[in-house]
Design an enzyme around this catalytic site. Structure first.
Site, PDB file in Angstrom:
ATOM      1  N   GLU A   1      37.425  34.345  41.043  1.00 48.76           N
ATOM      2  CA  GLU A   1      36.747  32.931  40.961  1.00 48.76           C
ATOM      3  C   GLU A   1      36.725  32.160  42.405  1.00 48.76           C
ATOM      4  O   GLU A   1      36.132  31.126  42.479  1.00 48.76           O
ATOM      5  CB  GLU A   1      37.285  32.115  39.782  1.00 48.76           C
ATOM      6  CG  GLU A   1      38.753  31.311  40.261  1.00 48.76           C
ATOM      7  CD  GLU A   1      39.722  32.270  40.030  1.00 48.76           C
ATOM      8  OE1 GLU A   1      40.854  31.613  40.591  1.00 48.76           O
ATOM      9  OE2 GLU A   1      39.639  33.331  39.893  1.00 48.76           O
TER      10      GLU A   1
ATOM     11  N   HIS B   1      41.742  36.949  42.502  1.00 50.91           N
ATOM     12  CA  HIS B   1      41.206  35.800  41.984  1.00 50.91           C
ATOM     13  C   HIS B   1      39.609  35.913  42.231  1.00 50.91           C
ATOM     14  O   HIS B   1      39.197  35.809  43.164  1.00 50.91           O
ATOM     15  CB  HIS B   1      41.927  34.413  42.561  1.00 50.91           C
ATOM     16  CG  HIS B   1      43.081  33.943  42.110  1.00 50.91           C
ATOM     17  ND1 HIS B   1      43.264  32.742  41.314  1.00 50.91           N
ATOM     18  CD2 HIS B   1      44.283  34.531  42.023  1.00 50.91           C
ATOM     19  CE1 HIS B   1      44.482  32.588  40.817  1.00 50.91           C
ATOM     20  NE2 HIS B   1      45.271  33.712  41.365  1.00 50.91           N
TER      21      HIS B   1
ATOM     22  N   GLY C   1      54.308  30.191  38.053  1.00 51.88           N
ATOM     23  CA  GLY C   1      55.491  30.705  37.530  1.00 51.88           C
ATOM     24  C   GLY C   1      55.588  32.145  37.480  1.00 51.88           C
ATOM     25  O   GLY C   1      55.017  32.756  38.376  1.00 51.88           O
TER      26      GLY C   1
ATOM     27  N   CYS D   1      45.670  37.439  37.417  1.00 52.03           N
ATOM     28  CA  CYS D   1      46.820  37.122  38.237  1.00 52.03           C
ATOM     29  C   CYS D   1      48.118  37.086  37.435  1.00 52.03           C
ATOM     30  O   CYS D   1      48.553  37.934  36.749  1.00 52.03           O
ATOM     31  CB  CYS D   1      46.680  35.649  38.998  1.00 52.03           C
ATOM     32  SG  CYS D   1      47.923  35.181  40.252  1.00 52.03           S
ATOM     33  N   LEU D   2      48.480  35.729  36.790  1.00 56.29           N
ATOM     34  CA  LEU D   2      49.617  35.675  35.893  1.00 56.29           C
ATOM     35  C   LEU D   2      49.412  36.537  34.550  1.00 56.29           C
ATOM     36  O   LEU D   2      50.062  36.964  34.052  1.00 56.29           O
ATOM     37  CB  LEU D   2      49.926  34.235  35.735  1.00 56.29           C
ATOM     38  CG  LEU D   2      51.107  33.953  34.615  1.00 56.29           C
ATOM     39  CD1 LEU D   2      52.256  34.396  35.319  1.00 56.29           C
ATOM     40  CD2 LEU D   2      51.186  32.658  34.275  1.00 56.29           C
TER      41      LEU D   2
END
Length: 682
Positions: free
Chosen positions: A179, A177, A62, A89-90
């Site tokens: 992870e 990211h 989103g 990120c978001l």
């Protein structure tokens, strides 16, 4: 110390949780970003925040400018200015947006690709980390302008802001990211964040009223209702063995890496049969006999049934001891079982989404011998009778091609859906969408489904082939893909993403060059990260033992990864992993929840049915093996497209759409996959 992880319904959240726990030593508790409705539940949120030492705001699909995509996230940054927060990120984009920065859509989104992260200046978040480390990016949105409130910390090679912190508050963020399985320095960065949190000296005790997966089975009970008996004979040809009886359920390992073929022989009016439909619920009965509705949910019912029937026989034969199946459930679980949606009807009665038959009699074959086995007490007569039949087998004869009328998918409709996929990928709603479609095959009723299967398996042998005829639903599979296998201590998943056709001009070396490109590697990487997330919901130890390796099959070369989990000492069993990993991530894309919703629209509300579901077994010794239903045909007895003289089979195919995909390339791959099945027809 404790850390609150805010999940935005991403498919990588539990990878992040595991990394935080490992890197910081902190207890991590998870809530969704819409768990609190503000301002009505502000007091509850305050109590939660006061009980943790820090917050990590995870990634998700989103746009941070859309309130329904971020929920409470902007409020966390604006209200809790003294507590350390790390956005990813978001979460990173939201941090920047709250502080007046501007965001824009990338002209070319970066999903599942590795970038060099170049540090700028000094920050405690990157203490001891050298500039230029590799990390994986999944984003369509970037921070285009920053304000004086935000201090830039790192950039990618294409100039995107990759890390930042607030000029005053202990709020940090990274766009990449940490992870991901292919990211470096993630643990080191999070360890630094943990040290920063420790310096606050709060040492709060978290309120444990947060999200957890509840185990389906608390304890297995050893059953005394079974008795293990077997007879060993020379190896018999699988298709011939099936033809000794009228009723059988075949799990046919016709190719490596499979080792065992299992042929279950259900007994009419005796073998328990479980059927579940999303529209009509659960019914329980017997094979070819009566059934009745049961007012229970599928997963608890099946789990209780097997928990009460744990049986680990003592087996003297060293070969048979290796066989994973010792009697138990054989069957399938459809795509819609785990991704329920309102779909266009294709049958005149409710679709059977799950069919499971508890089988006590079976024949098992490896590369050396065939075993006739029963766990039913005092079943010597059946063992002897079946053994005698095997010793006088007639060879099975397969038809070379089956006459049929084939309706191929509409290419223009596929093009329109592909273009819509690209819109969603560029807007940040998904990183990868596994767009699928189906063709219809009309076969004369005089031709038995078994003859079709024999032709299919002879043309396309595969490690997870099957023939499951439940009467109201038939599955003829030549799948190459394991979804999930487990025993008491371990589990394994083998996702396939990336396919090239095998012909006289294609060598293994050439296939490797074609498959090990950014597009194919990105597709596979996303699913590996998604599966790690699914397993980390319940397991503490998950390991990628094979990452993006090219494997050779009868008709194709494919890019395969292997992810394994440790169940030893866990509160969870394999059935928990199955329930919470469905539908297969390789058939949805990532993030899974949002991608499933988008695919429902993109595929015009048509059901996938058995295609994209799973089939296999769950044995009484708590070993199981489930494959993804691809390269397969399926039929419902009351299919609306069947006629008085013909039976309609359906065959699905698709592929992962990413921002690097081309419409023609994806269409060609779809047709290649369909043809691996359709070549048996003329």
């Amino acid at each position: 110390m404790s850390i609150l992880l805010v999940d935005s319904y991403d498919s990588f959240t539990y990878n992040l949780r595991e990394l935080i726990e490992r890197a910081t030593g902190c207890a991590v508790f998870t809530v969704h970003n819409d768990s609190y409705q503000l301002p009505a539940e502000q007091d509850n949120l305050d109590r939660l925040i006061s009980s943790v030492d820090a917050i990590v705001v995870g990634p998700g699909p989103g746009n941070p400018e859309q309130s329904h995509d971020v929920g409470i996230i902007p409020h966390l940054y604006s209200k809790y200015t003294e507590i350390p927060i790390l956005g990813i990120c978001l979460g990173f984009q939201s941090l920047c947006l709250v502080n007046g920065c501007k965001i824009r859509l990338l002209h070319e989104p970066v999903h599942g690709q590795v970038s060099k992260i170049s540090l700028q200046g000094e920050s405690s978040l990157f203490a001891g980390i050298e500039s230029g480390f590799d990390s994986v990016r999944y984003h369509s949105i970037y921070v285009s302008e920053i304000t004086d409130n935000i201090v830039p910390l790192a950039y990618s090679e294409d100039g995107c802001l990759m890390a930042a912190q607030h000029v005053t508050y202990p709020h940090f963020g990274v766009q990449y990211h940490p992870e991901s399985i292919c990211s470096n320095m993630g643990a080191e960065m999070l360890s630094n964040f943990g040290e920063l949190v420790q310096k606050t000296g709060q040492k709060r005790v978290a309120d444990k009223h947060l999200l957890n997966v509840q185990p389906l089975i608390l304890q297995f009970s050893s059953s005394k209702e079974f008795d293990f008996q077997f007879e060993k004979v020379s190896r018999k040809e699988t298709l011939s063995v099936c033809e000794i009886g009228d009723d059988f359920l075949l799990l046919n390992s016709a190719s490596v890496p499979g080792k065992w073929t299992i042929i279950g022989f259900p007994e009419p009016n005796t073998s328990q049969l479980i059927t579940h439909s999303q529209s009509s619920g659960l019914s329980v009965g017997v094979w070819k006999g009566a059934s009745e509705a049961v007012n229970q949910d599928l997963w608890p019912y099946v789990s209780r049934f097997m928990a009460e029937r744990k049986f680990q026989p003592r087996i003297d034969d060293p070969e048979l001891k290796d066989c994973p199946f010792m009697g138990g459930f054989i069957g399938f679980i459809s795509y819609e079982e785990s991704a329920p949606q309102d779909v266009e009807p294709i049958t005149s009665s409710p679709i059977p989404d799950t069919k499971l038959c508890f089988t006590e009699r079976f024949v098992a074959t490896n590369e050396n011998h065939t075993f006739v086995v029963s766990i039913r007490p005092n079943d010597d007569l059946w063992i002897a009778d079946t053994t005698a039949k095997l010793n006088t087998l007639n060879p099975s004869v397969s038809a070379s091609n089956i006459p049929a009328k084939i309706e191929m998918p509409d290419k223009q409709q596929y093009v329109e859906s592909f273009n819509k996929c690209q819109e969603y990928l560029h807007s940040g709603d998904s990183y990868e969408l596994c767009l699928t479609t189906q063709c219809k095959i009309h076969i004369d009723n005089t031709i038995s489904p078994w003859e079709v299967y024999k032709s299919l398996v002879s043309n396309n042998p595969s490690p997870y082939s099957c023939y499951l005829d439940f009467g109201d639903a038939k599955l003829l599979s030549s799948s190459p893909e394991r979804f999930l296998s487990w025993d008491d201590e371990h589990c394994q998943m083998r996702p396939i993403k990336g396919t090239v056709k095998k012909d006289s001009t294609m060598t293994y070396e050439k296939a490797c060059k074609l498959l090990k490109i950014p597009k194919e590697l990105g597709e596979n990487l996303m699913i590996v990260d998604l599966i790690r997330h699914d397993l980390y919901q319940m397991l503490n130890k998950v390991e990628v033992t094979k990452l993006m390796s090219v494997e050779e099959y009868h008709t194709v070369y494919q890019l395969v990864s292997v992810i394994e989990g440790d169940l030893h000492g866990s509160n969870y069993s394999g059935i928990d992993l199955l329930k919470h990993s469905l539908p297969p991530g390789s058939m949805t894309g990532a993030p899974k929840k949002r991608s499933v919703e988008l695919l429902h629209e993109l595929e015009h509300q048509k059901p996938r049915g058995l295609y994209s579901g799973v089939c296999g077994f769950w044995s009484v010794n708590n070993r199981a093996d489930w494959s993804v239903v691809i390269r397969s045909l399926f039929n419902y007895e009351d299919d609306l497209c069947s006629t008085a003289s013909s039976r309609c089979f359906r065959c699905g195919a698709g592929g992962a759409i990413t921002v690097l995909s081309t419409c023609e390339g994806e269409w060609d791959e779809l047709v290649l996959k369909l043809n691996s099945v359709l070549k048996v027809f003329k």
